[in-house]
Design a protein around this motif. Structure first.
Motif, PDB file in Angstrom:
ATOM      1  N   TRP A  40     102.284 104.305  72.796  1.00 35.58           N
ATOM      2  CA  TRP A  40     101.584 103.017  72.376  1.00 35.58           C
ATOM      3  C   TRP A  40     100.970 102.105  73.611  1.00 35.58           C
ATOM      4  O   TRP A  40      99.872 101.545  72.987  1.00 35.58           O
ATOM      5  CB  TRP A  40     103.186 102.247  72.149  1.00 35.58           C
ATOM      6  CG  TRP A  40     102.922 101.152  71.559  1.00 35.58           C
ATOM      7  CD1 TRP A  40     102.824 100.649  70.202  1.00 35.58           C
ATOM      8  CD2 TRP A  40     102.744  99.634  72.265  1.00 35.58           C
ATOM      9  NE1 TRP A  40     102.833  99.133  70.019  1.00 35.58           N
ATOM     10  CE2 TRP A  40     102.699  98.630  71.360  1.00 35.58           C
ATOM     11  CE3 TRP A  40     102.734  99.364  73.688  1.00 35.58           C
ATOM     12  CZ2 TRP A  40     102.500  97.392  71.413  1.00 35.58           C
ATOM     13  CZ3 TRP A  40     102.572  98.130  73.805  1.00 35.58           C
ATOM     14  CH2 TRP A  40     102.353  96.995  73.035  1.00 35.58           C
ATOM     15  N   ALA A  42      98.885 103.314  75.101  1.00 35.46           N
ATOM     16  CA  ALA A  42      97.461 104.008  75.066  1.00 35.46           C
ATOM     17  C   ALA A  42      96.581 103.255  74.217  1.00 35.46           C
ATOM     18  O   ALA A  42      95.406 103.352  74.522  1.00 35.46           O
ATOM     19  CB  ALA A  42      97.411 105.519  74.842  1.00 35.46           C
ATOM     20  N   GLU A  43      97.192 102.698  73.382  1.00 35.98           N
ATOM     21  CA  GLU A  43      96.356 101.870  72.303  1.00 35.98           C
ATOM     22  C   GLU A  43      96.623 100.456  72.258  1.00 35.98           C
ATOM     23  O   GLU A  43      96.012  99.800  71.473  1.00 35.98           O
ATOM     24  CB  GLU A  43      96.553 102.437  70.855  1.00 35.98           C
ATOM     25  CG  GLU A  43      96.684 103.984  70.599  1.00 35.98           C
ATOM     26  CD  GLU A  43      95.016 104.205  70.733  1.00 35.98           C
ATOM     27  OE1 GLU A  43      94.057 103.343  70.293  1.00 35.98           O
ATOM     28  OE2 GLU A  43      94.739 105.361  71.149  1.00 35.98           O
ATOM     29  N   ASN A  44      97.488  99.970  73.179  1.00 41.41           N
ATOM     30  CA  ASN A  44      97.943  98.552  73.046  1.00 41.41           C
ATOM     31  C   ASN A  44      98.038  97.994  74.626  1.00 41.41           C
ATOM     32  O   ASN A  44      98.266  98.647  75.478  1.00 41.41           O
ATOM     33  CB  ASN A  44      99.010  98.338  72.095  1.00 41.41           C
ATOM     34  CG  ASN A  44      99.107  98.727  70.758  1.00 41.41           C
ATOM     35  OD1 ASN A  44      98.578  98.470  69.607  1.00 41.41           O
ATOM     36  ND2 ASN A  44      99.471 100.177  70.627  1.00 41.41           N
ATOM     37  N   ASP A 455     100.922  95.808  64.007  1.00 40.21           N
ATOM     38  CA  ASP A 455     101.151  96.873  65.034  1.00 40.21           C
ATOM     39  C   ASP A 455     102.027  97.966  64.289  1.00 40.21           C
ATOM     40  O   ASP A 455     101.800  99.293  64.827  1.00 40.21           O
ATOM     41  CB  ASP A 455     102.136  96.280  66.000  1.00 40.21           C
ATOM     42  CG  ASP A 455     101.514  95.247  67.011  1.00 40.21           C
ATOM     43  OD1 ASP A 455     102.176  94.588  67.403  1.00 40.21           O
ATOM     44  OD2 ASP A 455     100.179  95.546  67.220  1.00 40.21           O
ATOM     45  N   ARG A 458      99.569  99.967  62.490  1.00 43.63           N
ATOM     46  CA  ARG A 458      98.733 100.835  63.453  1.00 43.63           C
ATOM     47  C   ARG A 458      99.364 102.120  64.015  1.00 43.63           C
ATOM     48  O   ARG A 458      98.825 103.331  64.299  1.00 43.63           O
ATOM     49  CB  ARG A 458      97.961 100.032  64.298  1.00 43.63           C
ATOM     50  CG  ARG A 458      96.997 100.649  65.367  1.00 43.63           C
ATOM     51  CD  ARG A 458      96.353  99.737  66.058  1.00 43.63           C
ATOM     52  NE  ARG A 458      97.144  98.952  67.060  1.00 43.63           N
ATOM     53  CZ  ARG A 458      97.411  97.562  67.027  1.00 43.63           C
ATOM     54  NH1 ARG A 458      96.519  96.807  65.999  1.00 43.63           N
ATOM     55  NH2 ARG A 458      98.217  97.087  67.691  1.00 43.63           N
ATOM     56  N   ASP A 459     100.678 101.791  64.356  1.00 44.58           N
ATOM     57  CA  ASP A 459     101.561 102.783  65.125  1.00 44.58           C
ATOM     58  C   ASP A 459     102.401 103.484  64.171  1.00 44.58           C
ATOM     59  O   ASP A 459     103.565 103.926  64.836  1.00 44.58           O
ATOM     60  CB  ASP A 459     102.294 102.084  66.280  1.00 44.58           C
ATOM     61  CG  ASP A 459     101.020 101.412  67.061  1.00 44.58           C
ATOM     62  OD1 ASP A 459     101.353 100.271  67.500  1.00 44.58           O
ATOM     63  OD2 ASP A 459     100.291 101.843  67.332  1.00 44.58           O
TER      64      ASP A 459
END
Length: 473
Positions: A40, A42-44, A455, A458-459
């Motif tokens: 998580w 890594a993207e947020n 969120d 996306r995740d």
């Protein structure tokens, strides 16, 4: 309101932390194990991490190592049911903010998050550019901006007035930059900084042999600014003889260097002064005919003490210009709002540079501005001269700052203390430049919910991650 990543394999303890963090006004993001948390991240982005120590697969210390290896790691606190001297020492050696034993109470968690958020890295933002140099959100400066837009493409001479340090040259540069001459030269001459006997040559130039010491031709500022704009700053300090020569240039649109021939001039002329030119005319120190020539369009800049909504945005802008990455704590911003700023924007810029240099940590506290003069108690005369809307705005901003400080930036609690609706609080915070642009910071519960939904979408492939919006109260 900040995003808090909670990493714990115990469902009950994790949900308990999620509920408490939400009650404290933040956005909890829950992960059941370390790899899901790192995926998580890594993207947020988040402002703080609450991390369990003993988890299957990857333990808390391994997760901490990966987080600390990031370019801008969020602060991490270890919360474990089995604290030992060995894991405490290792956690702190790896850079944890704290190492606490479960269970952790609400008051202790609130204090921990307050400490962590005080050292959280600010969200990345683009470097300030020349386009950002005109900062102004107050009603008065919005009107100035509108006037600049109307004047930019005109050839009208503009007289910019205002106290020393209000940004007269910044306004002149904005008029030039946004107009059709924007790609041509902009030359600023401070008439008060150059001795009268040198200013004539500086403005109009001279030819070789025009006077003793003139060993070569010199282009004056008017000729250097050909096709562009010249700003005659502090024109109220210009000597009477030069005023007469300048009047001639304005009337004929021609310029002659000392000892040389007259040639046509294509330059837009702007003027600025902190003096009351009408009073100077009465005293015989300024030509009335020149005043009417340069003051075709007067543009008055209000002092910073009358532009309450601009103080914090300007301070944050000047902080960004230092490249320090530091930010203001709420109490420091309140201290800036209380200062009368006799030196105006220039004084504010110097204060921010000084605070950025002398403050060791990432957050600048109120104590960093102890060198500023204490807030002045206005005399009856000054109170009568102060406009009522300005006084009300200053009081409102001060009360909002205090409520946010006492509620640890919890806007719901701040609104309750002030006795107003949350939406009204958000509106006034934006008006006075008090809003914070932290990741996860939204203007209402509905926006927070939308963020939570985004969120989750996306995740969605990370089954161990859950984003929890702030609970409504």
């Amino acid at each position: 309101m900040a995003r808090i990543l909670i990493v714990d394999d115990d469902d009950g303890l994790r949900e308990s932390l999620v509920e408490t963090v939400s009650d404290l006004g933040h956005v909890p993001i829950a992960a059941a194990e370390g790899r899901a948390a790192l995926a998580w991240l890594a993207e947020n982005a988040c402002e703080a991490v609450l991390l369990d120590l003993r988890m299957p697969g990857m333990d808390g210390l391994d997760v901490l190592r990966h987080i600390r290896a990031r370019e801008t790691p969020p602060p991490v606190a270890i919360i474990t049911a089995v604290p030992t001297s060995a894991n405490t020492i290792e956690a702190m050696r790896l850079g944890a903010v704290d190492h606490l034993a479960k269970p952790i109470g609400r008051a202790d968690l609130a204090a921990l998050l307050a400490r962590m958020l005080a050292i959280a890295p600010p969200p990345p933002s683009p470097a300030p550019s020349v386009e950002d140099d005109f900062i102004g959100a107050s009603a008065a400066m919005r009107e100035v901006q509108k006037t600049i837009g109307r004047l930019a493409d005109q050839e009208t001479t503009v007289l910019i007035t205002g106290e020393t340090g209000t940004g007269k040259e910044v306004v002149a540069r904005a008029i030039h930059r946004h107009g059709r001459r924007g790609r041509r030269p902009f030359i600023a001459i401070n008439c008060a900084a150059i001795p009268a006997e040198l200013l004539e040559s500086e403005l109009f130039g001279h030819v070789r042999g025009a006077f003793t010491g003139a060993h070569a031709d010199r282009e004056g500022a008017f000729r250097t600014a050909e096709g562009g704009t010249i700003l005659l700053d502090e024109i109220g300090d210009m000597a009477p003889l030069l005023q007469a020569k300048l009047l001639r240039v304005l009337e004929t649109r021609e310029v002659a260097p000392l000892g040389g021939r007259t040639t046509p001039l294509d330059v837009r002329i702007l003027a600025a002064t902190h003096r009351d030119l009408r009073a100077e005319i009465t005293e015989g120190r300024f030509r009335e005919d020149l005043y009417y020539r340069i003051g075709v369009v007067p543009l008055a800049l209000p002092p910073l003490r009358e532009r309450l909504a601009d103080i914090v945005p300007l301070a944050e802008h000047f902080l960004a210009l230092t490249g320090s990455g530091k930010r203001l704590e709420p109490a420091a911003a309140a201290r800036l709002l209380a200062h009368p700023w006799p030196g105006n924007v220039r004084e504010l810029r110097n204060a921010m540079e000084r605070a950025a240099v002398l403050t060791p940590g990432p957050v600048i506290p109120a104590e960093a501005f102890a060198f500023l003069a204490p807030e002045k108690v206005m005399t009856r005369h000054e109170t009568e001269a102060c406009d009522l809307p300005g006084a009300v705005a200053r009081l409102e901003a001060s009360m909002i700052r205090q409520a946010l400080l006492e509620s640890h930036d919890n806007r719901v609690e701040a609104a309750r203390r002030l006795g107003i609706h949350r939406q009204l609080l958000y509106t006034k915070m934006r008006r006075y430049g008090l809003a914070r642009d932290r990741a996860g910071d939204r203007d209402g519960d509905r926006d927070g919910d939308r963020d939570g939904d985004r969120d989750g979408d996306r995740d969605g492939d990370l089954s161990a991650i859950r984003t929890h919006p702030v609970r409504k109260t």
